[in-house]
Structures are given as structure tokens and as C-alpha cells.
Scaffold this active site. Structure first.
Site, PDB file in Angstrom:
ATOM      1  N   ARG A 197    -102.108 114.628 -15.279  1.00 51.15           N
ATOM      2  CA  ARG A 197    -101.707 115.824 -14.541  1.00 51.15           C
ATOM      3  C   ARG A 197    -101.738 115.631 -13.024  1.00 51.15           C
ATOM      4  O   ARG A 197    -102.106 116.530 -12.273  1.00 51.15           O
ATOM      5  CB  ARG A 197    -102.580 117.025 -14.920  1.00 51.15           C
ATOM      6  CG  ARG A 197    -102.462 117.444 -16.371  1.00 51.15           C
ATOM      7  CD  ARG A 197    -101.027 117.788 -16.770  1.00 51.15           C
ATOM      8  NE  ARG A 197    -100.973 118.102 -18.193  1.00 51.15           N
ATOM      9  CZ  ARG A 197    -100.776 117.195 -19.152  1.00 51.15           C
ATOM     10  NH1 ARG A 197    -100.578 115.922 -18.823  1.00 51.15           N
ATOM     11  NH2 ARG A 197    -100.749 117.536 -20.419  1.00 51.15           N
ATOM     12  N   SER A 274    -101.004 126.551 -18.559  1.00 49.15           N
ATOM     13  CA  SER A 274    -102.425 126.206 -18.657  1.00 49.15           C
ATOM     14  C   SER A 274    -103.054 126.269 -17.272  1.00 49.15           C
ATOM     15  O   SER A 274    -102.652 125.535 -16.370  1.00 49.15           O
ATOM     16  CB  SER A 274    -102.595 124.807 -19.248  1.00 49.15           C
ATOM     17  OG  SER A 274    -102.079 124.753 -20.557  1.00 49.15           O
ATOM     18  N   GLU A 380    -105.112 123.829 -12.640  1.00 47.19           N
ATOM     19  CA  GLU A 380    -103.900 123.025 -12.699  1.00 47.19           C
ATOM     20  C   GLU A 380    -102.819 123.524 -11.736  1.00 47.19           C
ATOM     21  O   GLU A 380    -102.117 122.720 -11.125  1.00 47.19           O
ATOM     22  CB  GLU A 380    -103.353 122.993 -14.125  1.00 47.19           C
ATOM     23  CG  GLU A 380    -102.143 122.078 -14.293  1.00 47.19           C
ATOM     24  CD  GLU A 380    -101.798 121.825 -15.745  1.00 47.19           C
ATOM     25  OE1 GLU A 380    -100.617 121.603 -16.028  1.00 47.19           O
ATOM     26  OE2 GLU A 380    -102.706 121.858 -16.596  1.00 47.19           O
TER      27      GLU A 380
END
Length: 388
Positions: A197, A274, A380
Site C-alpha cells: 500500500r 478501507s 490508508e
């Protein structure tokens, strides 16, 4: 095989970049810019949160994008480069600077031999439209990344991944606008520092992604199915391949069940996807963390964990959130925000929320997980003029 294909207007995503240049409201507008009163940023994000910006430019061609960014930098303006806002949390006060929204379009396929095809997509291409088109073309590789809201230019920044596949496995290169020099350069995927990520592009304002290239395989078969939940949905063993269309439909079905496919009528999809990344626990800390988890949930409960780089172990953020006492639908301040009723990893705007409400809920969840298990969850989404 070589074809140029038009895209359509983007639905949602973000490829943000903020410079450290000082700025005040009332800066001289950029060419083609609209006043802030006309462009509240809440309408530019999938959370539907955030105040106004000083102004907005929509760049529909690569030269317009380059010119707008260069003009802002030359004028010393603070700048946010924005896609569709699916991975973005904007302050209630808005952004005290200028916004350039990426709306560039175009896709091209080039055969490179041995059954491999290179896809080149402009940064403003809607990501799921790109994935759907590769499936129609019978090209395997991206199908497990179906249903992810956003633009193509954001995928290498975030190293987007889902259901056992990450962009880093398929990315060839990107074209970047270097904001320091104003020049465009091609950078190989190997030089982007792609990690879970993240990449060297994330959290940096040094460059703007103009387009990306991916290497796909002809023949109509999917990437090997690695993710156990997806394998069960398809009725295959992990490692098998299926038809690309079959894989895409299975992924979309799983995502819809978790409220992860955009639907304006469903507040569970009024989110940034998310909100927390799955935590990576260093090897030396793992025994202590597992002990604390077992003390809370019992030694006989299976703890989802997966090997990660450098000997670390990846834990499931959603699992930890639930075991820390935050169930699906857990409300935030006044019920204006809350955890999704379908998936605890999504923090949602229930229709009347504010960014302040969302961040209070995020802090409650983060601090609760840390207190229960000694594990720190990291956000995130990109936070613009606000902090967790």
C-alpha cells in the site's frame, strides 16, 4: 495489436500532491480556474466530506494537466492534484490552495510478443472501466482488482491491491511530471519503491503521475487465484486460473457484499474504502502481540496472519477492530458517521457527518485496538489539512 481507445469521465479516485509553498485564499486564479464557491470538495470525494478550495481546474488533456501544475508551481501556489477522491479525507475547513483535477483519458494496447500485451492508460482513466475493458479484451492480470473506485494514476502511488493481487506485479512503468524541473520522465516500476500500500510517490509532492503501463497476458485466463475467500467463491483451489470474466464477477460480488462498490443510495459506500491498512508486526514484537490477542479472544481462536517482507507478519485490521469491540455499524459521534454495517474496515458518512466526526471515530477505533492488543493501525487514505 495497437489500438487507441477513448475512456469516460472518472467516477472516483485520488492522486493527491500538496506542495509546501505558502498560499492564502484569494490567490490569483490559474487559467481556466473556477471560484471556490462553485467547487466544494465534498462533491469531489466518495466520503462526501470536506470544505472548499481556493479554486479548481479540470485538466482533460495531458498538456492541460502539465500546464496547470506548472503554472501553480511557478506562481508559488499551494496545490492539490486530485482524481476522483476515493482515497481522500479533506478538512471541514477545506483546502487553502488550488486544486487541479485529473480528467485525462485514453487507453492503448500493444502486443509485445509471447502472448503478452502492454496496456498504456492515462492517469484520468476510471480504474474499474480500465479493468472491465481488459476483461472484454480477454487479457488476464487486472481482474482481481475489479470494483476498486478511482483513477488509474492513483494505482501505482498506493500500490493498489485486492484479493491476492497488487499493481506492483503488473506495472511496467509510469510517466511522471517532475514538479521541480517541469519535465516529463518515464520511471520503471522497479524504481518506484513499491511496497504494501505504498511507493516513493505516496506522501510526496515531487511528481504527478501522467500515465501508467501494465503488462497483461492474452488468452482469457485470470492471474492465479491466491486469495482463499475468492477461491471458495469460484469453487477452485488456490493457485488455479479461471476465465477473466468469471474472476471479475466473483470479485465484484464479494466487494458488493462488503459495501465496497460505489452506490449513491447506500451509505455503507460513502467511505474512503478501507480506512486502515493491515498492520505489519515485526518478528521481535509478534510473540507479545499474539499473547495479548489470545488473552482477549482465547487460545483456541485462529488468528488471521500472513507472512510479510523482512520477517514481519501481516495481521487483519478488520479482525482486530472487531475483536477490540468495534462491530459492524458501530456509531461515531451522534450517529452521523459509523463503521459500515457490512465491513468494519470502512468508516462511513451516514449522510450528515463531518470530517471532524469521521476523525473522532477513527481515533476511537485506532486507540481501542492499540489498548487491546498493542498494535497501531495506520490510516490508508490521504489526509488533507487534517490529522488523525
Amino acid at each position: 495489436m495497437r489500438r487507441a481507445m477513448p475512456g469516460r469521465l472518472p467516477l472516483a479516485t485520488v492522486n493527491p500532491s500538496t506542495s509546501g509553498a505558502r498560499a492564502q485564499r484569494g490567490d490569483v486564479p490559474l487559467p481556466g480556474e473556477h471560484p471556490a464557491a462553485d467547487v466544494p470538495l465534498a462533491g469531489c470525494t466518495t466520503l462526501r466530506l470536506g470544505g472548499p478550495a481556493t479554486g479548481l481546474v479540470v485538466a482533460e488533456r495531458p498538456d492541460e494537466l502539465t500546464a496547470a501544475v506548472s503554472a501553480a508551481d511557478a506562481g508559488g501556489h499551494r496545490l492539490l492534484v486530485l482524481g476522483g477522491g476515493s482515497n481522500l479525507v479533506v478538512s471541514d475547513a477545506g483546502f487553502a490552495g488550488h486544486v487541479v483535477r485529473i480528467a485525462t483519458r485514453g487507453r492503448q494496447y500493444d502486443s509485445v510478443g509471447d502472448g503478452l500485451v502492454q496496456l498504456t492508460a492515462e492517469a484520468g482513466e476510471d480504474w474499474d472501466e480500465v479493468v472491465a475493458d481488459t476483461v472484454r479484451q480477454g487479457l488476464g492480470g487486472l481482474e482481481c482488482l475489479s470494483g476498486i473506485p478511482g483513477l488509474t494514476g492513483a494505482t501505482p502511488v498506493q500500490n493498489v491491491g485486492a484479493y491476492g493481487v497488487e499493481v506492483s506485479e503488473l506495472l511496467v512503468s509510469v510517466d511522471l511530471l517532475d514538479r521541480a524541473t517541469g519535465r516529463v520522465r518515464t520511471v520503471a516500476a522497479a524504481d518506484l519503491g513499491l511496497v504494501y500500500r505504498g511507493s516513493v510517490l505516496k506522501g510526496s509532492d515531487a511528481a504527478v503521475v501522467l500515465r501508467a503501463r501494465f503488462l497483461l497476458r492474452d488468452g482469457g485466463k485470470s492471474h492465479p487465484i491466491r486469495y482463499a475467500e475468492l477461491a471458495r467463491a469460484l469453487g477452485v483451489e488456490p493457485g488455479e486460473r479461471v476465465g477473466v470474466a468469471e474472476a471479475r464477477e466473483a470479485v465484484l460480488g464479494l466487494r458488493r457484499g462488503k459495501g465496497m462498490v460505489l452506490d449513491p443510495a447506500d451509505h455503507d459506500t460513502w467511505s474512503a474504502g478501507s480506512f486502515f491498512t493491515n498492520p505489519l508486526v515485526p518478528a521481535e514484537e509478534l510473540p507479545g502481540v499474539l499473547t495479548r490477542i489470545e488473552e482477549r479472544v482465547g487460545a483456541d481462536v485462529r488468528i488471521p496472519r500472513y507472512p510479510a517482507e523482512d520477517g514481519a507478519t501481516k495481521l487483519s485490521a478488520a479482525w482486530l477492530i472487531e475483536r477490540a469491540g468495534f462491530g459492524k455499524g458501530h456509531p461515531g459521534p451522534g450517529g452521523r458517521v459509523g463503521l459500515s454495517t457490512k465491513h468494519t474496515l470502512a468508516l462511513t458518512n451516514r449522510g450528515t457527518g463531518t470530517t471532524r466526526d469521521l476523525l473522532l471515530l477513527a481515533r476511537e477505533v485506532r486507540d481501542g485496538v492499540r489498548a487491546a492488543f498493542g498494535v497501531s493501525l495506520a490510516p490508508e487514505p490521504v489526509l488533507v489539512d487534517c490529522a488523525l
